[in-house]
Design a protein around this motif. Structure first.
Motif, PDB file in Angstrom:
ATOM      1  N   ILE A 161       0.866  -1.172   0.000  1.00  0.00           N
ATOM      2  CA  ILE A 161       0.000   0.000   0.000  1.00  0.00           C
ATOM      3  C   ILE A 161       0.907   1.227   0.000  1.00  0.00           C
ATOM      4  O   ILE A 161       1.662   1.447   0.945  1.00  0.00           O
ATOM      5  N   SER A 162       0.840   2.013  -1.073  1.00  0.00           N
ATOM      6  CA  SER A 162       1.635   3.241  -1.140  1.00  0.00           C
ATOM      7  C   SER A 162       1.050   4.313  -0.230  1.00  0.00           C
ATOM      8  O   SER A 162       1.768   5.172   0.261  1.00  0.00           O
ATOM      9  N   GLY A 163      -0.251   4.270  -0.048  1.00  0.00           N
ATOM     10  CA  GLY A 163      -0.874   5.238   0.834  1.00  0.00           C
ATOM     11  C   GLY A 163      -2.375   5.276   0.676  1.00  0.00           C
ATOM     12  O   GLY A 163      -2.943   4.678  -0.235  1.00  0.00           O
ATOM     13  N   LEU A 164      -2.996   5.984   1.593  1.00  0.00           N
ATOM     14  CA  LEU A 164      -4.435   6.229   1.577  1.00  0.00           C
ATOM     15  C   LEU A 164      -4.640   7.713   1.325  1.00  0.00           C
ATOM     16  O   LEU A 164      -3.949   8.545   1.923  1.00  0.00           O
ATOM     17  N   VAL A 165      -5.552   8.047   0.432  1.00  0.00           N
ATOM     18  CA  VAL A 165      -5.815   9.454   0.146  1.00  0.00           C
ATOM     19  C   VAL A 165      -7.284   9.765   0.411  1.00  0.00           C
ATOM     20  O   VAL A 165      -8.172   9.065  -0.071  1.00  0.00           O
ATOM     21  N   LEU A 166      -7.504  10.783   1.216  1.00  0.00           N
ATOM     22  CA  LEU A 166      -8.860  11.211   1.538  1.00  0.00           C
ATOM     23  C   LEU A 166      -9.395  12.023   0.363  1.00  0.00           C
ATOM     24  O   LEU A 166      -8.751  12.987  -0.087  1.00  0.00           O
ATOM     25  N   THR A 167     -10.553  11.619  -0.159  1.00  0.00           N
ATOM     26  CA  THR A 167     -11.129  12.265  -1.333  1.00  0.00           C
ATOM     27  C   THR A 167     -12.530  12.780  -1.033  1.00  0.00           C
ATOM     28  O   THR A 167     -13.166  12.380  -0.059  1.00  0.00           O
ATOM     29  N   MET A 168     -12.977  13.665  -1.905  1.00  0.00           N
ATOM     30  CA  MET A 168     -14.323  14.238  -1.820  1.00  0.00           C
ATOM     31  C   MET A 168     -14.586  14.830  -0.434  1.00  0.00           C
ATOM     32  O   MET A 168     -15.674  14.700   0.120  1.00  0.00           O
TER      33      MET A 168
END
Length: 126
Positions: A51-58
């Motif tokens: 997992i490269s990362g988690l990105v918070l969207t919207m």
């Protein structure tokens, strides 16, 4: 959002994955299911998947919900969550209907600038 055969095949073929998480509580529940599926894929099919990362969207920064979801996400995955947050934006949503990448459709929009910042952050992490 779907963990169907196309998504599973993509995860089996991938080296890394960036996981988008909407700023909604149900998305946190979906993330738990995704992490379970990811664990299964790592055990059975692709042990090198990272997992490269988690990105918070919207994310709508005006709402308590977005702040609460971000706090929960950063609390549970402090090393994985990207600093960059992608804001909720009509300009982001309408770009595909114009058949254009966001950087061409609305280059100066907050959403476009956030995606550029995310790309830089991904590059920094390697």
């Amino acid at each position: 959002p779907s963990l169907g055969p196309v998504t599973v095949n993509a995860l089996v073929a991938a080296d890394r994955v960036i996981v988008p998480v909407q700023a909604e509580y149900l998305a946190l529940e979906g993330l738990v299911q995704f992490m379970d599926t990811l664990g299964l894929i790592r055990r059975e099919l692709n042990p090198t998947l990272v997992i490269s990362g988690l990105v918070l969207t919207m994310a709508d920064e005006r709402t308590r919900l977005a702040h609460d979801v971000e706090r929960e996400l950063r609390g549970h995955f402090p090393e994985l969550v990207f600093r960059t947050v992608i804001p909720r934006s009509v300009r982001v949503a309408e770009a595909p209907s114009h058949g254009l990448p966001l950087r061409e459709h609305a280059p100066g929009s907050p959403g476009s600038e956030a995606y550029v910042a995310l790309a830089r952050e991904v590059a920094e992490r390697g």
